[in-house]
Design an enzyme around this catalytic site. Structure first.
Site, PDB file in Angstrom:
ATOM      1  N   CYS A  84       0.685  -1.274   0.024  1.00  0.00           N
ATOM      2  CA  CYS A  84      -0.017   0.155  -0.059  1.00  0.00           C
ATOM      3  C   CYS A  84       0.937   1.247  -0.064  1.00  0.00           C
ATOM      4  CB  CYS A  84      -0.869   0.059   1.269  1.00  0.00           C
ATOM      5  SG  CYS A  84      -1.587  -1.661   1.734  1.00  0.00           S
ATOM      6  N   HIS A 335      -8.551   4.062  -2.649  1.00  0.00           N
ATOM      7  CA  HIS A 335      -7.229   3.501  -2.120  1.00  0.00           C
ATOM      8  C   HIS A 335      -6.727   2.527  -3.411  1.00  0.00           C
ATOM      9  CE1 HIS A 335      -3.630   2.238   0.215  1.00  0.00           C
ATOM     10  NE2 HIS A 335      -4.146   1.292   0.836  1.00  0.00           N
TER      11      HIS A 335
END
Length: 387
Positions: A84, A335
């Site tokens: 991430c 995201h």
């Protein structure tokens, strides 16, 4: 750093479920905006760093084709990956390529198309982002459960409540409603969050960031070129920190924060000769609502256990003591893993240049920070920027 590095252009695609574009076209949306923002063309770029996880898309090696579509063939698209935090890893690589003296103008790109697989498949891929054998394979632990473990521990030790975590989501959706590039633009209430479907208690659907498609880009330039090209209003990289932690969450010493984030923050503060009290604006990694509360504490904005209190007092709102995630955060803006870190840099650059429109925060020192976590705290990057 051996040489000063500036950000002179930023771009971002719209985030969301983007069935209308391939990853090549999605990447170009961000690259085109960044080049135009910097007032340069592809021929001026000397090196391209491409951040993508690509595990959920049809293009599992997207750097060459996406760079080629963007007119960057010959600029050596070097692909990086840090779960991430991939976008921040791309920025870190670009900054170091310039700071070392190797090159002067670098384009960092982050892109991922995550909605090309269904939610179950996406969760299964994400679950492998921890410790595969002892966490995913043996116990089926996926990312909502990792953060549920953090949340329940924080609740037990510090008395944090589900209502506190819900406030993170409410704030994110409120500010995302002003962001035309956000995945979700609907406002929600605390009650909406509490009533939403339980994913892994206490994490509920509206405590969770969405699975998104998106791309972001930033043009980095050496101080020498900034002066030579008479660039107006560059945003300077004042400090950058990085760290990592064990992939096996059970081996960590405590579960109310992320050691990698604390170490990355300390490194960035030291390099930039700043302290948490100097930071006026921050984008923090809020993949789940508890993550934002932990970030306040890991970055030193408040002492340990006081994160929820800072939120309740409204100190992280626009024009508060330290405004956080005024573009909607990962929670509502979206995201797409490879793009998120550079989207944070896009947001902070817009804020420091006072180009954030209705969510513009008021600055005195013009110092801001990005905080990007990879995995369940396996990676962390903290970047401090100054106008």
């Amino acid at each position: 750093m051996n040489r000063k590095v500036a950000i002179v252009g930023v771009g971002s695609s719209k985030f969301g479920k983007r069935n209308d574009v391939t990853i090549r076209e999605l990447t170009w949306e961000a690259v085109k905006e960044a080049l135009e923002d910097a007032n340069i063309t592809q021929k001026d770029i000397q090196l391209t760093i491409f951040g993508s996880t690509a595990y959920r898309g049809t293009e599992i090696y997207p750097a060459p084709p996406a760079s080629e579509y963007s007119g960057l063939t010959g600029k050596t698209p070097l692909r990086v990956e840090a779960a991430c935090a991939t976008g921040s890893a791309a920025a870190f690589s670009a900054i170091n390529a310039i700071a070392s003296g190797m090159t002067d103008i670098v384009l960092a790109i982050g892109a991922d198309k995550m909605t090309e697989v269904d939610t179950s498949t996406s969760l299964a891929i994400g679950g492998r982002g921890g410790n595969y054998l002892w966490e995913y394979h043996m116990y089926g632990t996926t990312f909502p459960t990792y953060y549920a473990l953090y949340a329940t521990r924080h609740m037990a030790v510090y008395g944090t409540k589900e209502e506190d975590m819900a406030l993170v989501a409410v704030k994110a959706h409120k500010y995302a409603s002003y962001n035309e590039k956000a995945h979700f633009r609907n406002r929600i209430t605390v009650e909406d969050v509490l009533k939403s479907r339980v994913i892994s208690w206490p994490i509920k659907l509206l405590d969770s960031s969405p699975i998104s498609d998106g791309a972001s880009a930033a043009v980095f330039m050496s101080e020498e070129k900034v002066k030579e090209w008479k660039i107006e209003d560059p945003i300077w990289v004042k400090g950058i920190g990085y760290s990592s932690d064990t992939s096996y969450i059970a081996a960590r010493k405590e579960w109310t924060g992320l050691n990698a984030a604390r170490e990355a923050g300390a490194m960035a503060y030291k390099m930039s000769k700043t302290s948490p009290q100097d930071i006026e604006y921050a984008t923090v990694h809020d993949c789940f609502t508890i993550a934002e509360i932990m970030a306040y504490e890991d970055l030193g904005f408040v002492e340990k256990g006081k994160g929820a209190e800072l939120l309740r007092e409204g100190q992280t709102e626009k024009d508060g003591r330290i405004a956080v995630n005024l573009f909607g955060g990962l929670k509502a803006k979206g995201h797409p893993l490879g793009a998120s870190g550079l989207a944070m840099i896009y947001e902070v650059t817009k804020q420091l240049r006072e180009e954030a429109g209705p969510v513009q925060h008021s600055f005195k020192k013009y110092i801001a920070l990005t905080h990007n976590v990879g995995g369940t705290g396996h990676y962390a990057f903290v970047t401090i920027l100054e106008r």
